[in-house]
Design a protein around this motif. Sequence first.
Motif, PDB file in Angstrom:
ATOM      1  N   GLU A 142      44.504  35.983  44.122  1.00 59.66           N
ATOM      2  CA  GLU A 142      45.550  36.993  44.385  1.00 59.66           C
ATOM      3  C   GLU A 142      45.474  37.841  43.211  1.00 59.66           C
ATOM      4  O   GLU A 142      46.606  37.713  42.643  1.00 59.66           O
ATOM      5  CB  GLU A 142      46.493  36.199  44.580  1.00 59.66           C
ATOM      6  CG  GLU A 142      46.647  35.587  46.034  1.00 59.66           C
ATOM      7  CD  GLU A 142      46.865  36.552  47.093  1.00 59.66           C
ATOM      8  OE1 GLU A 142      47.261  37.691  47.054  1.00 59.66           O
ATOM      9  OE2 GLU A 142      46.121  36.278  48.097  1.00 59.66           O
ATOM     10  N   LYS A 187      44.729  42.288  42.247  1.00 59.52           N
ATOM     11  CA  LYS A 187      44.577  43.465  43.075  1.00 59.52           C
ATOM     12  C   LYS A 187      43.188  43.985  43.232  1.00 59.52           C
ATOM     13  O   LYS A 187      42.641  44.410  44.121  1.00 59.52           O
ATOM     14  CB  LYS A 187      45.528  44.608  42.337  1.00 59.52           C
ATOM     15  CG  LYS A 187      46.948  44.216  42.433  1.00 59.52           C
ATOM     16  CD  LYS A 187      47.697  45.408  41.639  1.00 59.52           C
ATOM     17  CE  LYS A 187      49.125  45.301  41.830  1.00 59.52           C
ATOM     18  NZ  LYS A 187      49.937  46.280  41.011  1.00 59.52           N
ATOM     19  N   THR A 238      48.785  40.019  42.156  1.00 58.46           N
ATOM     20  CA  THR A 238      49.849  40.365  43.539  1.00 58.46           C
ATOM     21  C   THR A 238      50.909  39.623  43.392  1.00 58.46           C
ATOM     22  O   THR A 238      51.040  38.760  42.779  1.00 58.46           O
ATOM     23  CB  THR A 238      48.952  40.344  44.730  1.00 58.46           C
ATOM     24  OG1 THR A 238      48.979  38.980  45.086  1.00 58.46           O
ATOM     25  CG2 THR A 238      47.682  40.879  44.626  1.00 58.46           C
ATOM     26  N   TYR A 255      52.016  37.673  45.572  1.00 52.26           N
ATOM     27  CA  TYR A 255      51.648  36.381  46.055  1.00 52.26           C
ATOM     28  C   TYR A 255      50.986  35.241  45.105  1.00 52.26           C
ATOM     29  O   TYR A 255      50.704  34.384  45.628  1.00 52.26           O
ATOM     30  CB  TYR A 255      50.828  36.553  47.374  1.00 52.26           C
ATOM     31  CG  TYR A 255      51.668  37.487  48.557  1.00 52.26           C
ATOM     32  CD1 TYR A 255      52.804  36.945  49.233  1.00 52.26           C
ATOM     33  CD2 TYR A 255      51.243  38.735  48.952  1.00 52.26           C
ATOM     34  CE1 TYR A 255      53.376  37.722  50.142  1.00 52.26           C
ATOM     35  CE2 TYR A 255      51.972  39.532  49.675  1.00 52.26           C
ATOM     36  CZ  TYR A 255      52.757  38.999  50.339  1.00 52.26           C
ATOM     37  OH  TYR A 255      53.680  39.708  51.285  1.00 52.26           O
ATOM     38  N   GLY A 256      50.570  35.821  43.996  1.00 57.70           N
ATOM     39  CA  GLY A 256      49.837  34.902  43.307  1.00 57.70           C
ATOM     40  C   GLY A 256      50.598  33.939  42.341  1.00 57.70           C
ATOM     41  O   GLY A 256      51.641  34.337  41.682  1.00 57.70           O
ATOM     42  N   PRO A 265      46.847  31.270  45.735  1.00 59.15           N
ATOM     43  CA  PRO A 265      48.194  32.241  46.432  1.00 59.15           C
ATOM     44  C   PRO A 265      49.458  31.340  46.396  1.00 59.15           C
ATOM     45  O   PRO A 265      49.324  29.808  46.472  1.00 59.15           O
ATOM     46  CB  PRO A 265      47.702  32.285  48.007  1.00 59.15           C
ATOM     47  CG  PRO A 265      46.526  31.245  47.894  1.00 59.15           C
ATOM     48  CD  PRO A 265      45.751  31.121  46.601  1.00 59.15           C
ATOM     49  N   MET A 304      52.086  32.945  51.082  1.00 60.73           N
ATOM     50  CA  MET A 304      51.032  33.542  51.453  1.00 60.73           C
ATOM     51  C   MET A 304      50.180  32.811  52.402  1.00 60.73           C
ATOM     52  O   MET A 304      49.518  32.953  53.388  1.00 60.73           O
ATOM     53  CB  MET A 304      50.046  34.003  50.259  1.00 60.73           C
ATOM     54  CG  MET A 304      48.585  34.506  50.552  1.00 60.73           C
ATOM     55  SD  MET A 304      48.555  35.779  51.768  1.00 60.73           S
ATOM     56  CE  MET A 304      49.013  37.335  50.929  1.00 60.73           C
TER      57      MET A 304
END
Length: 236
Positions: free
Chosen positions: A126, A128, A153, A155-156, A201, A205
């Motif tokens: 996760e 970019k 991101t 969601y990470g 994630p 996610m």
Amino acid sequence: MRYYKGIEEAAYADSISYNPVIKQDDLLSIIVSSPSAEATANFNVASFGVGTSGAVPGETVEQPTYLSYLVDNQGNIEFPVLGTLKLGGLTRSAALSMIKTKLRSYIKDPYVTLRIQNFKVSVQGEVKSPGSFPINTERITLPEALSMAGDLTIYGRRDNILIIRENEGKKTYNYVDISKADFINSPFYYLTQNDVVYVEPNKVMMNNSAIGPNITVILSSISLLLLTYSIFTRRQ
């Protein structure tokens, strides 16, 4: 999302020193020099190709490309004149010291440069822009690698980043929490060549990934039923 919680205390702890260790399959550039160019000729194997010169626009000159040395699975390289050198497991500074010591039997005041040419790290999960990134400096931190990948991101997971590392031929792993600053004093703050960084994630996610395909199937089924019902009622 806040990073480096507790940086006030962590910044004053004992810092981790870093010196890259030569490993199996490393590709090394080793160039020997001294006040006497003739004395070093036998230690630098080079091929010459045509390149451009910055002195005169458009002028072409022969530029040397020096031989690289691959560390085999025993940690050895074959070096001109000196023969087999066991560099695997040595730090870069220790390898330089050993090569200089052996060269003094042939050259007065030798100077040696050694670089790991295939130093890279991979960042997955996760972030970019996941990918493998070549490192020119032989020194990179985990935050720098994550920044090269465009950062995490939303969601990470910041508290459970996996680092996979090869050490003496064996794969090892460790989880790092970058939301707390004490990781800057851990052995995994500095990455080594061929480290793999995986950002897991978060639950949002994973739930979305699990539910998403099912929703698509359900909606498709409902659409098919509605279409069938509409056709059937029109015929009545």
